[in-house]
Design a protein around this motif. Structure first.
Motif, PDB file in Angstrom:
ATOM      1  N   PRO A  78       0.807  -1.232   0.000  1.00 23.41           N
ATOM      2  CA  PRO A  78       0.000   0.000   0.000  1.00 23.41           C
ATOM      3  C   PRO A  78       0.833   1.271   0.000  1.00 23.41           C
ATOM      4  O   PRO A  78       0.416   2.280  -0.573  1.00 23.41           O
ATOM      5  N   ALA A  81       1.714   1.901  -3.490  1.00 20.39           N
ATOM      6  CA  ALA A  81       0.502   2.269  -4.215  1.00 20.39           C
ATOM      7  C   ALA A  81       0.120   3.722  -3.935  1.00 20.39           C
ATOM      8  O   ALA A  81      -0.371   4.424  -4.821  1.00 20.39           O
ATOM      9  N   ASN A  82       0.346   4.186  -2.705  1.00 20.26           N
ATOM     10  CA  ASN A  82       0.029   5.574  -2.365  1.00 20.26           C
ATOM     11  C   ASN A  82       0.909   6.577  -3.097  1.00 20.26           C
ATOM     12  O   ASN A  82       0.553   7.752  -3.215  1.00 20.26           O
ATOM     13  N   LEU A 118       0.373  -7.599   1.798  1.00 17.12           N
ATOM     14  CA  LEU A 118       1.160  -6.425   1.387  1.00 17.12           C
ATOM     15  C   LEU A 118       1.803  -6.620   0.010  1.00 17.12           C
ATOM     16  O   LEU A 118       2.962  -6.234  -0.203  1.00 17.12           O
TER      17      LEU A 118
END
Length: 569
Positions: A78, A81-82, A118
């Motif tokens: 994540p 991805a952010n 993850l």
């Protein structure tokens, strides 16, 4: 050749530092711990944003006032991805950022499984956006990856690059050779060919009414003073794109506002346009529509740009002058004789002054503080040498019309206009400039809400950043569209929030203002506090839809004109 044993994290830091990187933007994650340790030991700034996208946005702000790419890191899954939406913004704004992403180890990354923790395939997504994307599968590959990353990021059209590594690889040790200096693995700055400079000087000499149009690359390459010197040799009017705002002071006798009637007249009457560091973006009518369309067949165009891919893309040019912007500006200044000021400049400056006075006189007074009035009051209180960072929808237009450009740095993502990036960019700007030079973010409340917690990042790093909020409790542009189309708003208005108290709760300075007479004193107290400060200005919530925002017609012209030009009405 003697090898030196070190971790890959340490090697990354050494590679970054020799390229002039001064800041590593990364949360304190497991997958960056070795990088952060060695960055701290090497004297680099280590800055942990509250949201990974803000690592990239802060690096963009740092670059905007230094011209030096910085590095942003994301944790596996994540966290990486952010980073993705901010990478899109960096790509569309042509800002080089070194983006590093951690992933699960190769065994997990390549396994055909479901429900992995993850884990998601990120490199293919970054490869669609960034100029270069690579997966480092062994510590020995990091030199090639970082060197190629810098080579791609700063050559041609600047932009972000992405380097991915297995999550624990950065703590692994390897025997590395001596560092290769950047001058040996990528080309340095190059001036323009002398023939191009001579041709440009000859064309300018033959022009009766030359005009200079400057873009954001003037700021990013730190060439503001050279641009002014060139303008004064040219003698004609100087206009800027939205992204080039502030590269010449509005009070300069040659400076005209692009969107003003005077600016449009100057364009229409010009017989030569010298474009410096701009691709002729949509909000400059692509350099061929609206006022440019008048007598376009008699007008010649010269483009000074480091980015050769931008030359001729939005409109044909008669001469390209390629090369590092600082060097080419110096070359052209030396090649040009003094021309004297265009005799029509006093007339145009007078017309613009009258136009502005009429706009000020027309600001409505319904009892609530109008955003335009807020900008006039703010300009009187914010120090002239302050670097201004901008964010918001209609807030940008109120600012552009009523907040005079006195300094040389106005930071705004004018191409992609990514709402919410302003606060983290302002953090990056303040870090780059240190505490000595003030920084102020002018933002709407909608934009501020995206990454509000980056105010805590600013407080944690003791940054004297001042945030000025146009609080109309709404997404202003959307309110206008909803009212016109629906007759009422749907999820475009906000409840009343005390942002000033939230700022105080984080350890900063906060004030709420509701009257014009209180704006200037509150802003002065905010700057004097020496803390991260927020001045929340409650403005008229009806302003966004009861009258057109400043330059509404100009905005409509550059949104619609290209379609009409190509396909008809």
């Amino acid at each position: 050749m003697v090898a030196v044993r070190m971790s890959m994290g340490q090697r990354i830091v050494e590679l970054l530092k020799q390229e002039g990187v001064r800041a590593v933007f990364s949360q304190g994650d497991i997958t960056t711990r070795d990088v952060l340790m060695h960055a701290e030991r090497a004297g680099l700034l280590t800055v942990g944003p509250r949201h990974e996208a803000c690592a990239v946005f802060a690096a963009m702000g740092f670059y905007a006032v230094t011209g030096r790419p910085q590095a942003a890191f994301g944790a596996m899954g994540p966290g990486v991805a952010n980073l993705l939406p901010a990478a899109v913004a960096a790509s569309r704004e042509h800002i080089p950022v070194l983006i590093f992403g951690a992933r699960r180890h190769q065994g997990a990354a390549h396994a055909i499984r479901r429900g992995q923790w993850l884990s998601a395939p990120m490199e293919p997504l970054f490869a669609q956006i960034c100029k270069f994307a690579v997966v480092v599968r062994h510590p020995a590959e990091i030199d090639d990856a970082v060197q190629e990353g810098f080579r791609r990021a700063v050559s041609g059209t600047p932009g972000p690059v992405y380097i991915e590594y297995d999550s624990m690889m950065h703590i692994q040790a390897w025997d590395y050779p001596a560092l290769v200096p950047p001058s040996r693995y990528r080309a340095g700055s190059q001036g323009a060919p002398e023939a191009a400079i001579r041709a440009a000087a000859q064309m300018i000499g033959q022009a009766a009414s030359p005009l200079l149009l400057a873009g954001e690359a003037v700021q990013h390459r730190r060439c503001q003073s050279l641009l002014v010197r060139l303008a004064e040799k040219l003698g004609g009017p100087v206009l800027t794109t939205f992204a080039g705002s502030g590269v010449i002071a509005a009070s300069h006798p040659q400076a005209l506002l692009f969107q003003s009637e005077a600016g449009q007249q100057a364009i229409a009457r010009s017989d030569l346009v010298l474009a410096v560091g701009t691709c002729f973006p949509e909000n400059a009518n692509y350099g061929r529509l609206q006022a440019f369309a008048a007598h376009d067949e008699q007008r010649r165009f010269i483009a000074l740009d480091t980015d050769l891919a931008a030359v001729g893309s939005n409109r044909p040019v008669d001469l390209a002058v390629p090369g590092d912007l600082e060097l080419t500006l110096q070359q052209l200044i030396e090649a040009l004789p003094e021309r004297g000021l265009d005799s029509r400049l006093p007339e145009w400056k007078g017309l613009q002054a009258r136009e502005h006075a009429a706009a000020v006189a027309a600001i409505p007074d319904r009892g609530a503080l109008h955003p335009s009035r807020m900008m006039l009051e703010a300009r009187q209180a914010i120090p002239d040498d302050t670097t201004i960072v901008l964010d918001g929808g209609l807030t940008i237009f109120y600012q552009h019309a009523f907040f005079e450009k006195r300094g040389a740095d106005f930071i705004y993502g004018a191409h992609y206009s990514h709402l919410g990036c302003g606060l983290p960019q302002a953090v990056g700007v303040q870090l780059a400039q240190g505490r000595e030079r003030p920084v102020c973010l002018i933002t709407g409340d909608g934009a501020l809400g995206f990454h509000f917690m980056e105010l805590e990042t600013a407080v944690r790093h003791h940054l004297p950043l001042v945030v000025l909020v146009n609080d109309d409790r709404a997404l202003g542009a959307e309110v206008a569209a909803h009212m016109n189309h629906i007759g009422h708003t749907i999820e475009a208005r906000f409840s009343e929030v005390r942002y000033d108290q939230m700022m105080i709760a984080m350890g900063g300075h906060g004030e709420l203002v509701e009257h014009a007479r209180d704006v200037q004193p509150a802003i002065r107290r905010a700057f004097a506090s020496g803390k991260t400060a927020l001045v929340q200005v409650r403005t008229d919530p009806q302003a966004s839809h009861l009258e057109p925002h400043p330059f509404a017609a100009a905005r409509a012209s550059w949104i619609n004109a290209d379609v009409e030009d190509r396909y008809g009405r």
